[in-house]
Design an enzyme around this catalytic site. Sequence first.
Site, mmCIF file in Angstrom:
data_model
loop_
_atom_site.group_PDB
_atom_site.id
_atom_site.type_symbol
_atom_site.label_atom_id
_atom_site.label_comp_id
_atom_site.label_asym_id
_atom_site.label_seq_id
_atom_site.Cartn_x
_atom_site.Cartn_y
_atom_site.Cartn_z
ATOM 1 N N GLY A 104 31.775 45.801 32.685
ATOM 2 C CA GLY A 104 32.012 45.675 31.252
ATOM 3 C C GLY A 104 31.233 44.462 30.748
ATOM 4 C CD GLU B 264 37.197 47.149 14.694
ATOM 5 O OE1 GLU B 264 37.172 47.377 15.914
ATOM 6 O OE2 GLU B 264 36.274 46.552 14.092
HETATM 7 C C1 LIG Z 1 38.699 49.592 19.714
HETATM 8 C C2 LIG Z 1 38.458 48.178 20.161
HETATM 9 C C3 LIG Z 1 37.763 47.306 19.318
HETATM 10 C C4 LIG Z 1 37.504 45.998 19.742
HETATM 11 N N1 LIG Z 1 36.799 45.181 18.917
HETATM 12 C C5 LIG Z 1 36.433 43.950 19.340
HETATM 13 C C6 LIG Z 1 35.600 43.117 18.519
HETATM 14 O O1 LIG Z 1 35.248 43.485 17.400
HETATM 15 N N2 LIG Z 1 35.212 41.915 19.012
HETATM 16 C C7 LIG Z 1 35.570 41.488 20.263
HETATM 17 O O2 LIG Z 1 35.142 40.387 20.675
HETATM 18 N N3 LIG Z 1 36.395 42.234 21.054
HETATM 19 C C8 LIG Z 1 36.828 43.448 20.627
HETATM 20 N N4 LIG Z 1 37.626 44.240 21.419
HETATM 21 C C9 LIG Z 1 38.111 43.705 22.729
HETATM 22 C C10 LIG Z 1 37.047 43.872 23.806
HETATM 23 O O3 LIG Z 1 36.620 45.223 23.857
HETATM 24 C C11 LIG Z 1 37.572 43.446 25.177
HETATM 25 O O4 LIG Z 1 38.057 42.139 25.075
HETATM 26 C C12 LIG Z 1 36.437 43.536 26.195
HETATM 27 O O5 LIG Z 1 36.096 44.881 26.410
HETATM 28 C C13 LIG Z 1 36.792 42.868 27.529
HETATM 29 O O6 LIG Z 1 35.649 42.905 28.344
HETATM 30 P P1 LIG Z 1 35.781 42.988 29.924
HETATM 31 O O7 LIG Z 1 34.399 42.942 30.458
HETATM 32 O O8 LIG Z 1 36.768 41.985 30.400
HETATM 33 O O9 LIG Z 1 36.451 44.403 30.237
HETATM 34 P P2 LIG Z 1 36.061 45.906 29.882
HETATM 35 O O10 LIG Z 1 35.157 45.985 28.717
HETATM 36 O O11 LIG Z 1 37.387 46.602 29.821
HETATM 37 O O12 LIG Z 1 35.277 46.399 31.183
HETATM 38 C C14 LIG Z 1 35.928 46.582 32.411
HETATM 39 C C15 LIG Z 1 35.044 47.378 33.345
HETATM 40 O O13 LIG Z 1 35.732 47.502 34.593
HETATM 41 C C16 LIG Z 1 35.716 48.849 35.031
HETATM 42 N N5 LIG Z 1 36.931 49.067 35.817
HETATM 43 C C17 LIG Z 1 38.216 48.938 35.383
HETATM 44 N N6 LIG Z 1 39.078 49.186 36.376
HETATM 45 C C18 LIG Z 1 38.333 49.473 37.454
HETATM 46 C C19 LIG Z 1 38.652 49.786 38.820
HETATM 47 N N7 LIG Z 1 39.915 49.831 39.252
HETATM 48 N N8 LIG Z 1 37.648 50.013 39.681
HETATM 49 C C20 LIG Z 1 36.342 49.955 39.262
HETATM 50 N N9 LIG Z 1 35.993 49.670 37.997
HETATM 51 C C21 LIG Z 1 36.961 49.409 37.107
HETATM 52 C C22 LIG Z 1 35.647 49.667 33.759
HETATM 53 O O14 LIG Z 1 35.055 50.944 34.014
HETATM 54 C C23 LIG Z 1 34.759 48.786 32.858
HETATM 55 O O15 LIG Z 1 33.401 49.090 33.035
HETATM 56 C C24 LIG Z 1 37.942 45.546 21.025
HETATM 57 C C25 LIG Z 1 38.641 46.432 21.860
HETATM 58 C C26 LIG Z 1 38.902 47.735 21.443
HETATM 59 C C27 LIG Z 1 39.640 48.660 22.367
#
Ligand SMILES: Cc1cc2nc3c(=O)[nH]c(=O)nc-3n(C[C@H](O)[C@H](O)[C@H](O)COP(=O)(O)OP(=O)(O)OC[C@H]3O[C@@H](n4cnc5c(N)ncnc54)[C@H](O)[C@@H]3O)c2cc1C
Length: 402
Positions: A10, A165
């Site tokens: 992510g 949103e």
């Molecule tokens: C609709 C929506 C709108 C949003 N708008 C905003 C915004 O405008 N601005 C902002 O800053 N934030 C926003 N957010 C929040 C933001 O999306 C999250 O904070 C962000 O995605 C977190 O990033 P991350 O890399 O920690 O996790 P994620 O983006 O959740 O990525 C996690 C990754 O891990 C992988 N994964 C998960 N579990 C496993 C497993 N067990 N085994 C292997 N792979 C796995 C997934 O496939 C994914 O690729 C929004 C969220 C949503 C849902």
Amino acid sequence: MKEVVILGAGYAGLSTLKALQKKAGDFHITLVDQNDYHYEATALHEVAAGTVPKEKITYPIKEVVNTKVTTFLQDRVVKINTDKQEVELENNTALKYDYLVVALGFRSETFGISGAEENALEMVNIESAVNINNHINAMLKKYKETQDKKYLKFVVCGAGFTGIELLGSLAEMKPKYAKVAGVKPEEIEIYCVEAATRLLPMFNEKLANFAIGKLEGLGVKLLTGKPIKGIKPETVVYQDNAETEELAELEAATIIWTTGVSGSFVMGESGFAERRGRVMVGEDLRDPDHENVYIIGDVSAVMDPESGRPFPTTAQIALKMGDFTAHNILRQLNNQATETFTFKSQGSVASIGNTIGLGQVGNTSVKGYPASFLKKIIMNKSLAATGGMKQMFAKGRFDLYH
Ligand SMILES: Cc1cc2nc3c(=O)[nH]c(=O)nc-3n(C[C@H](O)[C@H](O)[C@H](O)COP(=O)(O)OP(=O)(O)OC[C@H]3O[C@@H](n4cnc5c(N)ncnc54)[C@H](O)[C@@H]3O)c2cc1C
């Protein structure tokens, strides 16, 4: 050769990868994700509503992997065994690491509300967003067969940032939904049930009221101050009166759950000191109990020294954490002390459909079309941060003028 394992592709995982790949050294990287694509989680509501196809917000992970230094493994992480320095995977043998970056992101949180898991649709990844969109289309078609109004009704549970949103995108799609169902757009009913009375606390009251006004103008019915007590099949049960605790029911064939998120289940399974799937990390983003384990993005909680509370989990902070984690791993690899992570939010911007937005950047408020313009710039920047210029030009938002 040291082995760096990154779990999750992510925002947090890919920004770590990108920064590490820039500095080849005496290390090899293994990146693990359950999918072979990265998705822009911040745009999931658009896929759910059907305003954009899933291809617009995804790209193949292999396109950002430099195979000279990195191996990509598509598999599901089941558990992390910190004693053995191993990651248990669903289909492959356990992965050994010298340094581990846990960036497994968020999942839906139901707060124990009965029936929510079984009877409401979650929106946490591409699969669930596509599922919502397929469900919506199936319900609209069912209306044509049955003329039962419940198939024209949508309820979004929770009016947080994500819920607002999503409501904006659903409202924008009303004319298209109406066409599928063979009705007038006004006949599509969109509700939101929310416990709080003050919506969007991350924005000042004027901006929050702007959002409410816009949504109501689009025909969205906001039921605020109404805590959800349970979800039955096709029915949301909420407290209608705080004094008498009287309950009311709202029937709808599409119920979408956006009341909140927690971190990955892997954190609890692996014995980390977590709360709702999040681990309070040290100043350098490491797990306080393991000096070679970094926990970043939505599975972590980082204390904001100014407010005395953890920073909200966002893509913005996840990207910064990824970059900083790479910096600290490189320092550890060079036998240097890790450094302290600092973060200053650049503000946030929410969208209400494709052409309206609202946001706060520093002390400045933006709303309407300029905010929607800004939102698209932010999305393009974040695409560039994980996927580089190639992905930004291929998948970015360039419909900036209307
Ligand atoms: C609709 C929506 C709108 C949003 N708008 C905003 C915004 O405008 N601005 C902002 O800053 N934030 C926003 N957010 C929040 C933001 O999306 C999250 O904070 C962000 O995605 C977190 O990033 P991350 O890399 O920690 O996790 P994620 O983006 O959740 O990525 C996690 C990754 O891990 C992988 N994964 C998960 N579990 C496993 C497993 N067990 N085994 C292997 N792979 C796995 C997934 O496939 C994914 O690729 C929004 C969220 C949503 C849902």
